[in-house]
Design a protein around this motif. Structure first.
Motif: not given
Length: 368
Positions: A1-14, A235-248
């Motif tokens: 997976m592409t690594k994203t910035t540390a500022t994106a919220p983390v969504l845990g497995t549950r 996905f990059e084209r749609l990024r302005p319309r989406l929100v991003t998170f990080r997994d664990e």
């Protein structure tokens, strides 16, 4: 997976689990019709006839098999090869649009058989095949034999694969109907549905639909679901319309801003899913549903098993035997969990096998 910035919220497995279950109509049963549910889920994997029926029984309030059969008989839904080169039950509209969208994957599949197609003009093969199946539905054997008269030196199996890859072939009823079915006979989607297929749609709208049914998800997740590559730019084209998170693990996940993301502690009732259920096959990283120590436990060789979810995660297998629904947990269930699984089993049996005598009993799953 592409690594994203540390500022994106983390969504845990549950949290990922609960969001995905909610999108998949598995956190609580939906009042949607069978056709509307098939549309929302972008189809149901359907190598065999029965799995789509069990998939909807796990997801819809008051579902009865006759509802999907009626939609199929009315040609509101059809069986057709789409994502991952596998048969899916789709709405008529999706059969005419998703199939062109994944044509690149069908072209790659066809490339694997090129040695058996030396000297075969694929455009001519498609034209001959279309004429054959639109005169009357044909079995793959009948289609193969007819094509062999044109190309006697070609590999017979490769010829039939070429027809399937170059044309949007649907399985006509009674194949796919609950309690009736029959052998596979094929015609084109356009002929069966009485209208032409449109051009391949831009993938943007399908990305948004995928996130609505399977998100939050990574680019690789959707590529796994669709059997396509090079979706990063979409996905990059749609990024302005989406929100991003990080997994664990720090991987980037995309989602719709207003999509439901329930609390990680939201109760998840047990569910009995068919083999090849969408939930287990539509992400590159399946840890949101399949615990690491249970990876690979839902199939053996070419045999896939029906699966049990407890607390939202893969927890066992199930099967129908003579007079019994046998549930085989991978580990120990509490009494409360066993009672809930039993109640879910009885509900499923009433929905799917009303009037038949089945008991719910627990067995022991075979160890790998």
């Amino acid at each position: 997976m592409t690594k994203t910035t540390a500022t994106a919220p983390v969504l845990g497995t549950r949290a990922l689990n609960r969001a995905t279950l909610d999108r998949q109509l598995l956190l609580r049963r939906s009042p949607l019709s069978a056709t509307a549910a098939v549309e929302h889920l972008l189809g149901l994997q359907a190598q065999n006839v029965k799995p789509p029926y069990y998939a909807l029984a796990a997801r819809l309030e008051g579902f009865r098999p006759e509802q999907l059969s009626a939609a199929m008989g009315a040609r509101d839904v059809v069986r057709i090869v789409t994502m991952r080169s596998t048969i899916h039950t789709h709405t008529a509209e999706d059969a005419l649009t998703l199939r062109p969208l994944v044509q690149a994957a069908r072209d790659r599949e066809l490339g694997q058989f090129r040695k058996g197609l030396v000297g075969v003009d694929l455009d001519r093969l498609a034209a001959i095949s279309r004429e054959l199946v639109e005169v009357e539905p044909r079995t793959m054997k009948q289609l193969r034999e007819a094509l062999l008269t044109e190309w006697p030196d070609a590999d017979p199996f490769a010829l039939s694969i070429a027809a399937r890859c170059t044309l949007p072939l649907v399985q006509v009823t009674p194949r796919g109907l609950w309690g009736r079915s029959g052998q596979v006979a094929l015609t084109t989607a356009e002929h069966w549905l009485g209208r032409p297929a449109g051009p391949a749609p831009a993938p943007d709208a399908t990305v948004l639909r995928y996130l609505a049914a399977f998100g939050p998800a990574s680019v690789k997740d959707m590529q796994t679901w669709a059997g396509l590559t090079r979706l990063r730019e979409v996905f990059e084209r749609l990024r302005p319309r989406l929100v991003t998170f990080r997994d664990e693990s720090g991987g980037e996940l995309f989602d719709l801003p207003d999509a439901s993301r329930p609390d990680a502690d939201t109760p998840a009732p047990p569910r009995l899913l068919p083999e090849f259920d969408n939930l287990l096959l539509s992400h590159a990283d399946r840890s949101r549903v399949v615990p690491t120590d249970l990876k690979g436990r839902t199939w053996q060789g070419n045999q896939a098993y029906c699966t049990l979810l407890v607390d939202g995660f893969l927890s066992g297998l199930w099967k129908l035997e003579e007079g019994a629904l046998v549930v085989e947990p991978f580990g120990r269930l509490t009494k409360a969990q066993r009672d809930e699984v039993t109640a879910e089993g009885e509900r499923m049996l009433t929905a799917m096998h009303d009037g038949e005598e089945y008991a719910v009993r627990f067995g022991t799953v075979a160890q790998p």
